[in-house]
Design a protein around this motif. Structure first.
Motif, mmCIF file in Angstrom:
data_model
loop_
_atom_site.group_PDB
_atom_site.id
_atom_site.type_symbol
_atom_site.label_atom_id
_atom_site.label_comp_id
_atom_site.label_asym_id
_atom_site.label_seq_id
_atom_site.Cartn_x
_atom_site.Cartn_y
_atom_site.Cartn_z
ATOM 1 N N PRO A 18 40.761 -71.290 -23.266
ATOM 2 C CA PRO A 18 41.232 -69.905 -23.418
ATOM 3 C C PRO A 18 41.034 -69.312 -24.800
ATOM 4 C CG PRO A 18 43.071 -71.439 -23.243
ATOM 5 C CD PRO A 18 41.838 -72.218 -22.905
ATOM 6 N N ASN A 19 40.934 -70.151 -25.841
ATOM 7 C CA ASN A 19 40.797 -69.594 -27.188
ATOM 8 C C ASN A 19 39.359 -69.556 -27.687
ATOM 9 O OD1 ASN A 19 43.427 -68.753 -28.008
ATOM 10 N ND2 ASN A 19 44.040 -70.895 -28.041
ATOM 11 N N GLY A 20 38.396 -69.803 -26.779
ATOM 12 C CA GLY A 20 37.002 -69.619 -27.137
ATOM 13 C C GLY A 20 36.499 -70.642 -28.131
ATOM 14 N N SER A 21 35.464 -70.251 -28.884
ATOM 15 C CA SER A 21 34.828 -71.171 -29.816
ATOM 16 C C SER A 21 35.349 -70.955 -31.233
ATOM 17 C CB SER A 21 33.301 -70.992 -29.785
ATOM 18 O OG SER A 21 32.968 -69.672 -30.162
ATOM 19 N N LEU A 22 35.188 -72.014 -32.044
ATOM 20 C CA LEU A 22 35.710 -71.995 -33.411
ATOM 21 C C LEU A 22 35.014 -70.959 -34.271
ATOM 22 C CD1 LEU A 22 37.427 -73.222 -35.684
ATOM 23 C CD2 LEU A 22 35.665 -74.994 -35.946
ATOM 24 N N ASP A 23 33.713 -70.738 -34.048
ATOM 25 C CA ASP A 23 32.989 -69.808 -34.918
ATOM 26 C C ASP A 23 33.528 -68.392 -34.822
ATOM 27 O OD1 ASP A 23 32.002 -69.509 -32.312
ATOM 28 O OD2 ASP A 23 30.122 -68.676 -33.052
#
Length: 813
Positions: free
Chosen positions: A573-578
């Motif tokens: 749910p929180n997507g990618s780190l970049d």
């Protein structure tokens, strides 16, 4: 000779006096009948964990007797004379002639007393290592009074929060008036003595926060309780109607307590030896929805929505004007009258709407019924507004307004709300039904023929492609994985609607989807124009199907039909780190604590790949866009299309086909095609420096430097703390910055043999290795010799992509 003997005697006398004085002035934990505690003295518990002494709060000259942790930071957990402060420093604490503990002021008048009705002839006061001050009968060892039964604002291990109505006993937390005034404040923390216990924070007797019901293991209104309350909150019932709460620690060496502050917030605090201070690991007021009844009757609060309040289905705002201005306290009212409230019995019976993941509303009643009986009894009782059957509790029903309901992203319980039948079924006019039926009649044959043809073609392509792929050189069999029909995945992603797009890379596009059973998924679709094909597809299936680790993304299945190749993953749910470091979420600042969790999780995932999995795996494309974050911001390594499996005792390999992303490749791999686990170590080092600084490795075009070279320059100048991202920089983090930057520079050293392995990196990050070696000069320092290749390759490959470009084939020069 006589003079020497005199010196010897004098020395012995001085030593005896010093010994007596040291023994007399050493810490004690007990006061006996004929002893007293003065202003400058203290009782210290046997384990040196707590002390009892006179103190003044910050910004105050008033004196109190209190129990506090024996730490550099004054942390008071109990105050005796909180209602009657002392104005001078001449007070004493002692056992009076009637056996009570008393505080006497300078005029020998009693300021505070335990007020025991029956005296004990032979008693002593003892400060235990739990923080409990007890008055003990020395004849039998029994406690005749203890501070744990007269709580203030702090809740310690083994202390009981009790509202005992049967025995007319009560022990609750009461806040200070202010941080500088221990007098009883407006807020209290108590547990309600019902069949299903709940805890409340009350302000002047009115609820302002609620835990939700206790299910035998946790409070269901605190969804993260199982992870946040790691220190053993328990609710116990000696007999019906008299529950109490207590804290039981599994690790007695950890200093933990629960604190009700003067603002009414309940906080769990854990002592950090590293920071020399307290960490707040949980708070009852983490968002606005934690306020009791924030959205009024029949309103639901969701901290993720804007506005946060909405009416439950079948209800509308009671006051539309107030609702639009953000005043939701008046709540909602029913839109359609219930059938059971009408005098006639014409019409469909009322039904129940199931709403999932809720904090159950207040004012429920418990019934000893099965789930079916619970529903039936509520249905025949017109005053029954809703029912629930939470695990560990049983049948709950509501006959009053549904108040203090909150929507959770995970956890919570299901609530069945009574609504009129018309609210649950969308009726259509007869004319619309006829028109629809006629239209369907004309196109029915065409639709059937179309889908039949599509099915035959796709099935033929699917079987041919699957047969081709099943003979992969590594022996991976797709039939061993769950497979999805293309139509199912197309419907799940709304026909791969661009609004569901999560990201894009060399493989193709990634979409968010929802399966018919409600499970959210991420679907990676191989683009027909992708420079990666069947080999990368099968490589990812082979690699990730063999792995199972909390810091690796989980593959749920795949789909191969005609020319379509898709991989199905768990949804993050929180997507990618970049996106949080230098992308679309760059304004959503993550705390340094979360940064550390992410770094450690990536490290543990790589350690599993290199050492702990059944086969050694080199990822070869580790970067921020390939790190996904779950709902708790725990990292998961993804994208194994370029990974390589090492067999036997192989330590390194050579390839003429260099894959990966410029800026993350070590020199021996980018220039000579040699890769090993030290290749991933290099990529991790670059990623670690990016997380610490909040800058991309390739973001220094003006200076013609990589981030690694910039960090090396700061290190040599003794200014490495300046590498830290200013948005998350906080006092007390300098040691962390230096350590993490040091580890990052060790990982990006030019010679692979100089770089530590991931096991050593993890020990360095966790401070198990206290002294870190000085790093050598990193690779790609100064001018970028391969800049033209990198830039031109990115320009030709990144069209439409929001991620770093992964290079499939690179010619070394």
């Amino acid at each position: 000779m006589g003079i020497r003997f005199g010196y010897f005697v004098l020395t012995l006398l001085l030593l005896l006096i010093f010994t007596c004085f040291f023994t007399f002035s050493s810490a004690i934990n007990t006061i006996k009948f004929n002893e007293s505690l003065g202003n400058a003295e203290a009782l210290i518990s046997n384990g040196n964990r707590f002390k009892l002494c006179f103190f003044s709060p910050p910004n105050s000259s008033r004196r109190y007797l209190g129990i506090m942790y024996n730490l550099p930071v004054m942390t008071v957990v109990w105050v005796a004379n909180r209602n009657k402060p002392l104005n001078d420093s001449s007070a004493t604490f002692q056992i009076s002639s009637d056996g009570n503990l008393v505080i006497l002021d300078g005029r020998k008048e009693i300021v505070w007393s335990t007020n025991l009705s029956s005296s004990v002839a032979n008693s002593s006061a003892v400060l235990l290592d739990t923080g409990n001050l007890v008055l003990q009968d020395n004849s039998n060892g029994a406690y005749v009074w203890e501070s744990f039964q007269h709580a203030c604002d702090s809740w310690l291990e083994k202390m009981k929060i009790v509202p005992d109505l049967v025995r007319d006993e009560e022990n609750i937390l009461t806040s200070w008036t202010s941080p500088d005034d221990p007098a009883p404040g407006s807020f209290t923390l108590t547990i309600e003595p019902f069949d299903v216990p709940q805890s409340f924070v009350l302000k002047d007797g009115n609820p302002c926060w609620r835990t939700g019901p206790w299910n035998g293991q946790k409070y269901t209104g605190i969804p993260n309780m199982s992870s946040q309350y790691r220190y053993g909150l328990q609710v116990v019932s000696d007999y019906p109607g008299t529950p109490y709460q207590t804290l039981m620690l599994s690790n007695s060496s950890v200093l933990v307590y629960v604190f009700l502050n003067s603002s009414g917030s309940v906080e769990q605090k854990v002592w950090s030896d590293e920071k020399k201070g307290w960490d707040v690991t949980w708070s009852s007021t983490s968002n606005e929805c934690d306020i009791y009844g924030k959205c009024g009757p029949f309103g639901s609060c969701d901290a993720q929505d804007r506005p946060i309040c909405s009416c439950l289905r079948g209800f509308v705002p009671r006051s539309k004007n107030e609702w639009e201005t953000g005043n939701w306290t008046s709540g909602c009212t029913r839109k359609t009258r219930l059938q059971c409230e009408q005098n006639n019995f014409v019409g469909n019976q009322d039904e129940f709407l199931k709403v999932e993941r809720l904090k159950l509303p207040d004012h429920f009643r418990l019934f000893r019924l099965s789930e079916e009986e619970c529903k039936d009894t509520c249905l025949i009782d017109c005053s029954c507004m809703a029912y629930a059957y939470p695990p560990g509790i049983g049948c709950l029903q509501w006959n009053r307004n549904l108040t203090d309901t909150q929507k959770f992203t995970y956890g919570g319980d299901d609530l069945h709300i009574r609504l009129a039948h018309s609210e649950l079924e969308k009726k259509q006019y007869q004319i619309a039904i006829i028109v629809t039926a006629v239209a369907l009649g004309f196109i029915f044959v065409a639709i059937c023929a179309y889908f039949l043809l599509e099915y035959l073609l796709s099935y033929r392509g699917y079987t041919e492609e699957k047969s081709k792929l099943n003979h992969d050189k590594h022996g991976v069999k797709l039939e061993e994985l769950p497979t999805f029909r293309f139509m199912i995945l197309s419907n799940a992603t709304e026909k791969f609607n661009p609004s569901n797009k999560l990201g894009q890379g060399g493989f193709g596009l990634v979409y968010k989807g929802r399966l018919p059973n409600g499970v959210e998924i991420a679907v990676k679709r191989l683009a027909r124009s992708s420079n990666q094909g069947v080999e990368e597809f099968m490589n990812e299936v082979e690699v990730i199907s063999r792995l199972q680790h909390r810091n690796l993304v989980r593959l749920l299945g795949c789909c191969v039909e005609s020319e379509e190749k898709l991989l199905v993953y768990e949804y993050m749910p929180n997507g990618s780190l970049d996106a949080y470091l230098f992308g679309s979420h760059i304004n959503k600042i993550l705390s340094w604590k979360i940064h550390k969790v992410i770094i450690e999780g990536i490290c543990r995932g790589l350690l599993y790949l290199h050492r702990d999995s059944r086969v050694k795996i080199i990822h070869r494309d580790l970067k921020a866009s390939n790190i996904l974050l779950d709902e708790a911001f725990h990292p998961k390594i993804s994208d194994f299309g370029m990974a390589r499996i090492f067999g036997g005792k192989d330590g390194e390999a050579n390839t003429t086909r260099v894959v990966g992303t410029f800026g993350y490749m070590p020199p021996e791999y980018a220039l000579r095609g040699i890769f090993s686990e030290k290749s991933d170590v290099y990529s991790f080092g670059v990623l670690l420096l990016e997380i610490v600084s909040g800058k991309k490795n390739s973001s220094f075009d003006d200076q013609q430097l990589f981030l690694t070279a910039h960090a090396w320059k700061l290190w040599n100048e003794g200014r490495i703390v300046n590498l830290m991202d200013a948005d998350i920089c906080d006092s007390g983090m300098e040691d962390d910055i230096v350590r993490y930057a040091n580890v990052g520079l060790l990982c990006v050293q030019e010679m692979a043999a100089d770089r530590p392995n991931m096991s050593t990196v993890l020990s360095m990050l966790s401070s198990e290795i206290a002294e870190l070696p000085r790093p050598n000069q990193p690779a790609f320092n100064g001018m970028r010799s391969s800049q033209s290749i990198e830039s031109s390759t990115k320009r030709s490959s990144s069209k439409g992509s929001v991620n770093d470009v992964s290079i499939s084939i690179v010619e070394g020069r």
